[in-house]
Design a protein around this motif. Structure first.
Motif, PDB file in Angstrom:
ATOM      1  N   GLN A  55     -32.076  19.472 -10.592  1.00  0.00           N
ATOM      2  CA  GLN A  55     -32.428  20.789 -11.096  1.00  0.00           C
ATOM      3  C   GLN A  55     -33.203  21.580 -10.047  1.00  0.00           C
ATOM      4  O   GLN A  55     -32.937  22.764  -9.835  1.00  0.00           O
ATOM      5  CB  GLN A  55     -33.244  20.663 -12.376  1.00  0.00           C
ATOM      6  N   ARG A  58     -30.731  22.898  -7.504  1.00  0.00           N
ATOM      7  CA  ARG A  58     -29.934  24.026  -8.010  1.00  0.00           C
ATOM      8  C   ARG A  58     -30.756  25.306  -8.007  1.00  0.00           C
ATOM      9  O   ARG A  58     -30.273  26.372  -7.599  1.00  0.00           O
ATOM     10  CB  ARG A  58     -29.425  23.735  -9.424  1.00  0.00           C
ATOM     11  N   VAL A  59     -31.994  25.217  -8.471  1.00  0.00           N
ATOM     12  CA  VAL A  59     -32.860  26.400  -8.540  1.00  0.00           C
ATOM     13  C   VAL A  59     -33.140  26.919  -7.124  1.00  0.00           C
ATOM     14  O   VAL A  59     -33.007  28.113  -6.846  1.00  0.00           O
ATOM     15  CB  VAL A  59     -34.170  26.088  -9.289  1.00  0.00           C
ATOM     16  N   ARG A  60     -33.515  26.036  -6.214  1.00  0.00           N
ATOM     17  CA  ARG A  60     -33.808  26.429  -4.833  1.00  0.00           C
ATOM     18  C   ARG A  60     -32.590  27.077  -4.177  1.00  0.00           C
ATOM     19  O   ARG A  60     -32.685  28.133  -3.551  1.00  0.00           O
ATOM     20  CB  ARG A  60     -34.255  25.207  -4.033  1.00  0.00           C
ATOM     21  N   ASP A  94     -32.367  26.000 -15.887  1.00  0.00           N
ATOM     22  CA  ASP A  94     -32.388  26.450 -14.494  1.00  0.00           C
ATOM     23  C   ASP A  94     -32.755  27.931 -14.396  1.00  0.00           C
ATOM     24  O   ASP A  94     -33.601  28.317 -13.596  1.00  0.00           O
ATOM     25  CB  ASP A  94     -31.014  26.267 -13.839  1.00  0.00           C
ATOM     26  N   ALA A  98     -35.995  29.673 -12.490  1.00  0.00           N
ATOM     27  CA  ALA A  98     -35.827  30.585 -11.352  1.00  0.00           C
ATOM     28  C   ALA A  98     -36.496  31.926 -11.629  1.00  0.00           C
ATOM     29  O   ALA A  98     -37.180  32.483 -10.762  1.00  0.00           O
ATOM     30  CB  ALA A  98     -34.346  30.782 -11.052  1.00  0.00           C
ATOM     31  N   LEU A 121     -27.605  27.098 -13.139  1.00  0.00           N
ATOM     32  CA  LEU A 121     -27.383  27.861 -11.919  1.00  0.00           C
ATOM     33  C   LEU A 121     -26.414  27.133 -11.005  1.00  0.00           C
ATOM     34  O   LEU A 121     -26.477  25.904 -10.862  1.00  0.00           O
ATOM     35  CB  LEU A 121     -28.699  28.116 -11.198  1.00  0.00           C
TER      36      LEU A 121
END
Length: 127
Positions: A55, A58-60, A94, A98, A121
């Motif tokens: 997770q 994905r966010v980064r 996600d 974000a 995301l």
């Protein structure tokens, strides 16, 4: 003042939707994002360790793909307390994570209204 006891640089609370295992409808969960003056990292506490790392990636990836700046601080994401928050599919959180990071860093205006957000995301920034 010691770094271990210094207050967070920013704290943003948002609402996401999770799907507890075995449930047929999603439940809201409070997500807190804290930014600390420490070595840069994105730590997702709560879900299983592997899911938390995935997770965070994905966010980064989505934040940088959308040409926002990923902050160079320690970001700690925690989920609300309760059995649903620890035994659930949190991939739909996600998007609220974000948004909270972007809000905490002033890259977007504060999200108002208290409505829950839900979205997985994609690496290119899509939802």
């Amino acid at each position: 003042m010691s770094d271990a006891i210094s207050p967070p640089l920013a704290v943003v609370t948002t609402i996401g939707l999770i799907l507890p295992y075995g449930a047929t409808s999603p439940s809201p969960v409070v997500i807190t994002v804290e930014m600390h003056r420490r070595l840069p990292a994105l730590v997702v506490a709560g879900p299983r360790q592997t899911a938390g790392r995935e997770q965070a990636e994905r966010v980064r990836d989505a934040i940088t793909a959308c040409r926002f700046e990923m902050p160079r601080t320690r970001i700690v994401v925690t989920y609300g307390h309760g059995p649903d928050a620890t035994r659930a599919d949190v991939s739909g959180c996600d998007l609220p994570i974000a948004l909270a990071i972007l809000e905490a860093t002033g890259q977007i205006p504060p999200v108002k209204g208290g409505a829950p957000f839900c979205g997985l995301l994609l690496p290119g920034g899509g939802v």
